[in-house]
Write a protein that holds these residues in place. Structure first.
Motif, PDB file in Angstrom:
ATOM      1  N   ARG A 258     -10.057   3.849 -12.354  1.00  0.00           N
ATOM      2  CA  ARG A 258      -8.763   3.297 -12.741  1.00  0.00           C
ATOM      3  C   ARG A 258      -8.123   2.618 -11.543  1.00  0.00           C
ATOM      4  O   ARG A 258      -8.275   3.067 -10.414  1.00  0.00           O
ATOM      5  CB  ARG A 258      -7.826   4.409 -13.203  1.00  0.00           C
ATOM      6  CG  ARG A 258      -8.243   5.051 -14.476  1.00  0.00           C
ATOM      7  CD  ARG A 258      -7.253   6.130 -14.853  1.00  0.00           C
ATOM      8  NE  ARG A 258      -7.578   6.643 -16.166  1.00  0.00           N
ATOM      9  CZ  ARG A 258      -7.277   7.849 -16.581  1.00  0.00           C
ATOM     10  NH1 ARG A 258      -6.613   8.661 -15.794  1.00  0.00           N
ATOM     11  NH2 ARG A 258      -7.607   8.242 -17.787  1.00  0.00           N
ATOM     12  N   LYS A 259      -7.389   1.548 -11.831  1.00  0.00           N
ATOM     13  CA  LYS A 259      -6.607   0.894 -10.786  1.00  0.00           C
ATOM     14  C   LYS A 259      -5.220   1.535 -10.788  1.00  0.00           C
ATOM     15  O   LYS A 259      -4.499   1.457 -11.778  1.00  0.00           O
ATOM     16  CB  LYS A 259      -6.491  -0.606 -11.054  1.00  0.00           C
ATOM     17  CG  LYS A 259      -7.786  -1.363 -10.854  1.00  0.00           C
ATOM     18  CD  LYS A 259      -7.644  -2.821 -11.238  1.00  0.00           C
ATOM     19  CE  LYS A 259      -7.060  -3.608 -10.111  1.00  0.00           C
ATOM     20  NZ  LYS A 259      -7.078  -5.073 -10.374  1.00  0.00           N
ATOM     21  N   VAL A 260      -4.883   2.187  -9.688  1.00  0.00           N
ATOM     22  CA  VAL A 260      -3.581   2.832  -9.561  1.00  0.00           C
ATOM     23  C   VAL A 260      -2.697   1.921  -8.717  1.00  0.00           C
ATOM     24  O   VAL A 260      -3.077   1.498  -7.622  1.00  0.00           O
ATOM     25  CB  VAL A 260      -3.700   4.233  -8.932  1.00  0.00           C
ATOM     26  CG1 VAL A 260      -2.326   4.836  -8.685  1.00  0.00           C
ATOM     27  CG2 VAL A 260      -4.526   5.139  -9.835  1.00  0.00           C
ATOM     28  N   TYR A 261      -1.517   1.616  -9.237  1.00  0.00           N
ATOM     29  CA  TYR A 261      -0.577   0.690  -8.608  1.00  0.00           C
ATOM     30  C   TYR A 261       0.517   1.475  -7.895  1.00  0.00           C
ATOM     31  O   TYR A 261       1.113   2.385  -8.469  1.00  0.00           O
ATOM     32  CB  TYR A 261       0.041  -0.228  -9.665  1.00  0.00           C
ATOM     33  CG  TYR A 261      -0.993  -1.074 -10.355  1.00  0.00           C
ATOM     34  CD1 TYR A 261      -1.296  -2.349  -9.892  1.00  0.00           C
ATOM     35  CD2 TYR A 261      -1.694  -0.587 -11.457  1.00  0.00           C
ATOM     36  CE1 TYR A 261      -2.267  -3.126 -10.516  1.00  0.00           C
ATOM     37  CE2 TYR A 261      -2.658  -1.353 -12.085  1.00  0.00           C
ATOM     38  CZ  TYR A 261      -2.944  -2.615 -11.606  1.00  0.00           C
ATOM     39  OH  TYR A 261      -3.914  -3.370 -12.223  1.00  0.00           O
ATOM     40  N   THR A 262       0.757   1.106  -6.639  1.00  0.00           N
ATOM     41  CA  THR A 262       1.800   1.731  -5.835  1.00  0.00           C
ATOM     42  C   THR A 262       2.744   0.639  -5.356  1.00  0.00           C
ATOM     43  O   THR A 262       2.299  -0.378  -4.807  1.00  0.00           O
ATOM     44  CB  THR A 262       1.186   2.447  -4.608  1.00  0.00           C
ATOM     45  OG1 THR A 262       0.232   3.404  -5.067  1.00  0.00           O
ATOM     46  CG2 THR A 262       2.256   3.137  -3.781  1.00  0.00           C
ATOM     47  N   LEU A 263       4.028   0.836  -5.554  1.00  0.00           N
ATOM     48  CA  LEU A 263       5.023  -0.122  -5.097  1.00  0.00           C
ATOM     49  C   LEU A 263       5.014  -0.147  -3.574  1.00  0.00           C
ATOM     50  O   LEU A 263       5.080   0.900  -2.929  1.00  0.00           O
ATOM     51  CB  LEU A 263       6.402   0.287  -5.623  1.00  0.00           C
ATOM     52  CG  LEU A 263       7.508  -0.748  -5.556  1.00  0.00           C
ATOM     53  CD1 LEU A 263       7.195  -1.935  -6.458  1.00  0.00           C
ATOM     54  CD2 LEU A 263       8.830  -0.120  -5.964  1.00  0.00           C
ATOM     55  N   ASN A 264       4.903  -1.334  -2.987  1.00  0.00           N
ATOM     56  CA  ASN A 264       4.921  -1.458  -1.531  1.00  0.00           C
ATOM     57  C   ASN A 264       6.287  -1.984  -1.071  1.00  0.00           C
ATOM     58  O   ASN A 264       7.202  -2.146  -1.881  1.00  0.00           O
ATOM     59  CB  ASN A 264       3.761  -2.334  -1.045  1.00  0.00           C
ATOM     60  CG  ASN A 264       3.818  -3.748  -1.584  1.00  0.00           C
ATOM     61  OD1 ASN A 264       4.882  -4.258  -1.920  1.00  0.00           O
ATOM     62  ND2 ASN A 264       2.659  -4.389  -1.679  1.00  0.00           N
ATOM     63  N   ALA A 265       6.417  -2.250   0.230  1.00  0.00           N
ATOM     64  CA  ALA A 265       7.712  -2.676   0.788  1.00  0.00           C
ATOM     65  C   ALA A 265       8.205  -3.971   0.140  1.00  0.00           C
ATOM     66  O   ALA A 265       9.387  -4.096  -0.202  1.00  0.00           O
ATOM     67  CB  ALA A 265       7.605  -2.843   2.305  1.00  0.00           C
ATOM     68  N   GLN A 266       7.315  -4.928  -0.060  1.00  0.00           N
ATOM     69  CA  GLN A 266       7.713  -6.182  -0.693  1.00  0.00           C
ATOM     70  C   GLN A 266       8.159  -5.940  -2.137  1.00  0.00           C
ATOM     71  O   GLN A 266       9.126  -6.525  -2.612  1.00  0.00           O
ATOM     72  CB  GLN A 266       6.566  -7.192  -0.652  1.00  0.00           C
ATOM     73  CG  GLN A 266       6.953  -8.576  -1.147  1.00  0.00           C
ATOM     74  CD  GLN A 266       5.820  -9.584  -0.987  1.00  0.00           C
ATOM     75  OE1 GLN A 266       4.885  -9.375  -0.240  1.00  0.00           O
ATOM     76  NE2 GLN A 266       5.922 -10.689  -1.702  1.00  0.00           N
ATOM     77  N   GLY A 267       7.474  -5.043  -2.820  1.00  0.00           N
ATOM     78  CA  GLY A 267       7.848  -4.690  -4.186  1.00  0.00           C
ATOM     79  C   GLY A 267       9.197  -3.994  -4.238  1.00  0.00           C
ATOM     80  O   GLY A 267      10.001  -4.239  -5.138  1.00  0.00           O
ATOM     81  N   ARG A 268       9.470  -3.116  -3.262  1.00  0.00           N
ATOM     82  CA  ARG A 268      10.774  -2.451  -3.205  1.00  0.00           C
ATOM     83  C   ARG A 268      11.886  -3.465  -2.971  1.00  0.00           C
ATOM     84  O   ARG A 268      12.959  -3.381  -3.581  1.00  0.00           O
ATOM     85  CB  ARG A 268      10.776  -1.366  -2.132  1.00  0.00           C
ATOM     86  CG  ARG A 268      10.064  -0.092  -2.575  1.00  0.00           C
ATOM     87  CD  ARG A 268      10.244   1.045  -1.590  1.00  0.00           C
ATOM     88  NE  ARG A 268       9.558   0.821  -0.325  1.00  0.00           N
ATOM     89  CZ  ARG A 268       8.267   1.030  -0.111  1.00  0.00           C
ATOM     90  NH1 ARG A 268       7.511   1.474  -1.097  1.00  0.00           N
ATOM     91  NH2 ARG A 268       7.731   0.807   1.060  1.00  0.00           N
ATOM     92  N   ASP A 269      11.626  -4.446  -2.106  1.00  0.00           N
ATOM     93  CA  ASP A 269      12.609  -5.513  -1.880  1.00  0.00           C
ATOM     94  C   ASP A 269      12.864  -6.289  -3.168  1.00  0.00           C
ATOM     95  O   ASP A 269      14.005  -6.602  -3.506  1.00  0.00           O
ATOM     96  CB  ASP A 269      12.137  -6.472  -0.785  1.00  0.00           C
ATOM     97  CG  ASP A 269      12.151  -5.855   0.599  1.00  0.00           C
ATOM     98  OD1 ASP A 269      12.776  -4.784   0.786  1.00  0.00           O
ATOM     99  OD2 ASP A 269      11.526  -6.444   1.505  1.00  0.00           O
ATOM    100  N   ASP A 270      11.795  -6.603  -3.874  1.00  0.00           N
ATOM    101  CA  ASP A 270      11.918  -7.342  -5.131  1.00  0.00           C
ATOM    102  C   ASP A 270      12.698  -6.518  -6.162  1.00  0.00           C
ATOM    103  O   ASP A 270      13.539  -7.052  -6.883  1.00  0.00           O
ATOM    104  CB  ASP A 270      10.524  -7.689  -5.663  1.00  0.00           C
ATOM    105  CG  ASP A 270      10.531  -8.898  -6.567  1.00  0.00           C
ATOM    106  OD1 ASP A 270      10.716 -10.013  -6.064  1.00  0.00           O
ATOM    107  OD2 ASP A 270      10.355  -8.707  -7.788  1.00  0.00           O
ATOM    108  N   LEU A 271      12.438  -5.214  -6.203  1.00  0.00           N
ATOM    109  CA  LEU A 271      13.145  -4.338  -7.125  1.00  0.00           C
ATOM    110  C   LEU A 271      14.631  -4.265  -6.775  1.00  0.00           C
ATOM    111  O   LEU A 271      15.487  -4.302  -7.655  1.00  0.00           O
ATOM    112  CB  LEU A 271      12.521  -2.936  -7.127  1.00  0.00           C
ATOM    113  CG  LEU A 271      13.174  -1.903  -8.050  1.00  0.00           C
ATOM    114  CD1 LEU A 271      13.189  -2.380  -9.498  1.00  0.00           C
ATOM    115  CD2 LEU A 271      12.469  -0.563  -7.911  1.00  0.00           C
TER     116      LEU A 271
END
Length: 109
Positions: free
Chosen positions: A74-87
């Motif tokens: 399975r591909k497990v997705y983890t929010l990274n720093a850029q994703g946190r900024d986008d959120l």
């Protein structure tokens, strides 16, 4: 799901998925299940998987393949720093829109 809801979700689903991933890493089906738990019962798995491909390509998540007892990894997705900024930007924008909509709903006060 009505047409209006479908159209509104098109613009917000990415932020909703990022918010889910902010809680903890997840794989595609798990994200779909969480969406359904939140009342988004009509969102197709294919829609979620296409969105995951887009946010991966945009560099908002880190992806790890983990073994699965029921088939391929399975591909497990983890929010990274850029994703946190986008959120964070999503929540700021959402807050702005929600305030304005509430003002309009109350008659422009």
């Amino acid at each position: 799901m009505g047409k209006q809801m479908t159209e509104m979700l098109k613009g917000t689903l990415e932020g909703i998925v990022l918010a889910i991933l902010a809680g903890r890493p997840a794989y595609g089906y798990e994200i779909t299940a969480r969406l359904r738990e939140q009342g988004f019962v009509d969102i197709a798995e294919g829609t979620v998987y296409a969105l995951l491909v887009r946010i991966e390509q945009r560099g908002l998540v880190d992806v790890a393949k983990v073994p699965s007892e029921k088939g391929p990894p399975r591909k497990v997705y983890t929010l990274n720093a850029q994703g946190r900024d986008d959120l964070e930007e999503f929540w700021r924008t959402w807050g702005f829109l929600a305030e304005r909509l509430e003002q309009l709903h109350e008659g422009g006060r």
